[in-house]
Design a protein around this motif. Sequence first.
Motif, PDB file in Angstrom:
ATOM      1  N   LEU A 166       0.845  -1.197   0.000  1.00 39.84           N
ATOM      2  CA  LEU A 166       0.000   0.000   0.000  1.00 39.84           C
ATOM      3  C   LEU A 166       0.881   1.248   0.000  1.00 39.84           C
ATOM      4  CD1 LEU A 166      -3.121   0.635   2.166  1.00 39.84           C
ATOM      5  CD2 LEU A 166      -1.297   2.309   2.094  1.00 39.84           C
ATOM      6  N   LEU A 167       1.907   1.274   0.824  1.00 32.49           N
ATOM      7  CA  LEU A 167       2.783   2.443   0.912  1.00 32.49           C
ATOM      8  C   LEU A 167       3.562   2.678  -0.381  1.00 32.49           C
ATOM      9  CD1 LEU A 167       4.216   2.032   4.524  1.00 32.49           C
ATOM     10  CD2 LEU A 167       2.358   3.530   3.763  1.00 32.49           C
ATOM     11  N   ASP A 168       3.805   1.637  -1.149  1.00 35.62           N
ATOM     12  CA  ASP A 168       4.545   1.758  -2.408  1.00 35.62           C
ATOM     13  C   ASP A 168       3.710   2.347  -3.542  1.00 35.62           C
ATOM     14  OD1 ASP A 168       6.904   0.781  -1.339  1.00 35.62           O
ATOM     15  OD2 ASP A 168       6.569  -1.273  -2.052  1.00 35.62           O
ATOM     16  N   ARG A 169       2.422   2.439  -3.360  1.00 36.53           N
ATOM     17  CA  ARG A 169       1.563   2.973  -4.432  1.00 36.53           C
ATOM     18  C   ARG A 169       1.774   4.481  -4.570  1.00 36.53           C
ATOM     19  NH1 ARG A 169      -4.013   0.214  -5.264  1.00 36.53           N
ATOM     20  NH2 ARG A 169      -4.411   2.324  -6.018  1.00 36.53           N
TER      21      ARG A 169
ATOM     22  N   VAL B  65      -3.756   4.786   9.882  1.00 31.80           N
ATOM     23  CA  VAL B  65      -3.237   3.597  10.545  1.00 31.80           C
ATOM     24  C   VAL B  65      -4.252   3.178  11.605  1.00 31.80           C
ATOM     25  CG1 VAL B  65      -1.348   2.604  11.893  1.00 31.80           C
ATOM     26  CG2 VAL B  65      -0.860   4.304  10.106  1.00 31.80           C
ATOM     27  N   ALA B  66      -4.931   2.067  11.334  1.00 31.78           N
ATOM     28  CA  ALA B  66      -5.964   1.558  12.241  1.00 31.78           C
ATOM     29  C   ALA B  66      -5.629   0.139  12.699  1.00 31.78           C
ATOM     30  CB  ALA B  66      -7.325   1.590  11.538  1.00 31.78           C
ATOM     31  N   SER B  67      -4.371  -0.182  12.656  1.00 28.65           N
ATOM     32  CA  SER B  67      -3.902  -1.499  13.089  1.00 28.65           C
ATOM     33  C   SER B  67      -3.718  -1.485  14.610  1.00 28.65           C
ATOM     34  CB  SER B  67      -2.575  -1.808  12.395  1.00 28.65           C
ATOM     35  OG  SER B  67      -1.617  -0.826  12.729  1.00 28.65           O
ATOM     36  N   PRO B  68      -3.442  -2.638  15.196  1.00 28.24           N
ATOM     37  CA  PRO B  68      -3.187  -2.665  16.636  1.00 28.24           C
ATOM     38  C   PRO B  68      -2.027  -1.728  17.002  1.00 28.24           C
ATOM     39  CG  PRO B  68      -3.525  -4.888  15.823  1.00 28.24           C
ATOM     40  CD  PRO B  68      -3.451  -3.993  14.612  1.00 28.24           C
ATOM     41  N   GLU B  69      -2.105  -1.145  18.173  1.00 25.79           N
ATOM     42  CA  GLU B  69      -1.134  -0.136  18.596  1.00 25.79           C
ATOM     43  C   GLU B  69       0.314  -0.601  18.517  1.00 25.79           C
ATOM     44  OE1 GLU B  69      -2.029   1.711  22.325  1.00 25.79           O
ATOM     45  OE2 GLU B  69      -4.088   2.123  21.727  1.00 25.79           O
ATOM     46  N   PHE B  70       0.575  -1.850  18.839  1.00 31.88           N
ATOM     47  CA  PHE B  70       1.967  -2.309  18.843  1.00 31.88           C
ATOM     48  C   PHE B  70       2.586  -2.307  17.446  1.00 31.88           C
ATOM     49  CE2 PHE B  70      -0.226  -6.311  18.041  1.00 31.88           C
ATOM     50  CZ  PHE B  70       0.604  -6.959  17.140  1.00 31.88           C
ATOM     51  N   THR B  71       1.785  -2.171  16.384  1.00 26.27           N
ATOM     52  CA  THR B  71       2.307  -2.124  15.012  1.00 26.27           C
ATOM     53  C   THR B  71       2.530  -0.717  14.491  1.00 26.27           C
ATOM     54  OG1 THR B  71       0.124  -2.086  13.962  1.00 26.27           O
ATOM     55  CG2 THR B  71       1.049  -4.269  14.483  1.00 26.27           C
ATOM     56  N   HIS B  72       2.040   0.285  15.202  1.00 26.96           N
ATOM     57  CA  HIS B  72       2.063   1.663  14.697  1.00 26.96           C
ATOM     58  C   HIS B  72       3.476   2.160  14.377  1.00 26.96           C
ATOM     59  CE1 HIS B  72      -2.152   2.934  16.309  1.00 26.96           C
ATOM     60  NE2 HIS B  72      -2.203   1.863  15.547  1.00 26.96           N
ATOM     61  N   ARG B  73       4.407   1.929  15.261  1.00 24.28           N
ATOM     62  CA  ARG B  73       5.752   2.473  15.045  1.00 24.28           C
ATOM     63  C   ARG B  73       6.357   1.939  13.746  1.00 24.28           C
ATOM     64  NH1 ARG B  73      10.953   2.839  19.080  1.00 24.28           N
ATOM     65  NH2 ARG B  73      12.363   3.669  17.494  1.00 24.28           N
ATOM     66  N   GLN B  74       6.281   0.648  13.548  1.00 24.68           N
ATOM     67  CA  GLN B  74       6.834   0.027  12.340  1.00 24.68           C
ATOM     68  C   GLN B  74       6.181   0.616  11.084  1.00 24.68           C
ATOM     69  OE1 GLN B  74       5.838  -4.106  11.842  1.00 24.68           O
ATOM     70  NE2 GLN B  74       7.298  -4.399  10.193  1.00 24.68           N
ATOM     71  N   ILE B  75       4.888   0.792  11.107  1.00 16.99           N
ATOM     72  CA  ILE B  75       4.165   1.312   9.946  1.00 16.99           C
ATOM     73  C   ILE B  75       4.524   2.773   9.699  1.00 16.99           C
ATOM     74  CG2 ILE B  75       1.879   1.889   9.065  1.00 16.99           C
ATOM     75  CD1 ILE B  75       0.910  -0.685  10.600  1.00 16.99           C
ATOM     76  N   VAL B  76       4.514   3.581  10.727  1.00 18.38           N
ATOM     77  CA  VAL B  76       4.802   5.000  10.570  1.00 18.38           C
ATOM     78  C   VAL B  76       6.234   5.208  10.104  1.00 18.38           C
ATOM     79  CG1 VAL B  76       4.993   7.194  11.802  1.00 18.38           C
ATOM     80  CG2 VAL B  76       2.998   5.729  12.160  1.00 18.38           C
ATOM     81  N   GLU B  77       7.177   4.443  10.640  1.00 17.74           N
ATOM     82  CA  GLU B  77       8.555   4.577  10.200  1.00 17.74           C
ATOM     83  C   GLU B  77       8.737   4.168   8.743  1.00 17.74           C
ATOM     84  OE1 GLU B  77      10.935   2.491  13.093  1.00 17.74           O
ATOM     85  OE2 GLU B  77      10.935   4.209  14.443  1.00 17.74           O
ATOM     86  N   ALA B  78       7.948   3.204   8.291  1.00 13.92           N
ATOM     87  CA  ALA B  78       8.034   2.770   6.878  1.00 13.92           C
ATOM     88  C   ALA B  78       7.518   3.853   5.972  1.00 13.92           C
ATOM     89  CB  ALA B  78       7.251   1.482   6.677  1.00 13.92           C
TER      90      ALA B  78
END
Length: 88
Positions: A64-67, A75-88
């Motif tokens: 999705l981010l590559d589009r 970002v509506a994923s579980p909180e523990f995934t937020h950092r990884q997603i935001v940094e990507a």
Amino acid sequence: MPDRSPVKLGLIGCGGIARSAHLPAIAALPQLVKLVATADVNATAAAQAARAAGAEAYTDFRQLLDRPDVEMVVVASPEFTHRQIVEA
């Protein structure tokens, strides 16, 4: 106010909060946002979230981010995934 195209939106995380809050809000604001892609580790959840908007569904949020057309991400994923997603 000038006419503007809706912002092309990607939604990462298609579980409970996305279904109960984010997706209804997106659907209620078609003049402001257009859902173009969803991502969830659960392929069925991603596909169901994408279906009504005619969006693409992914199981890897990086796709999705590559589009190039995704202009904004929710970002509506579980909180523990937020950092990884935001940094990507």
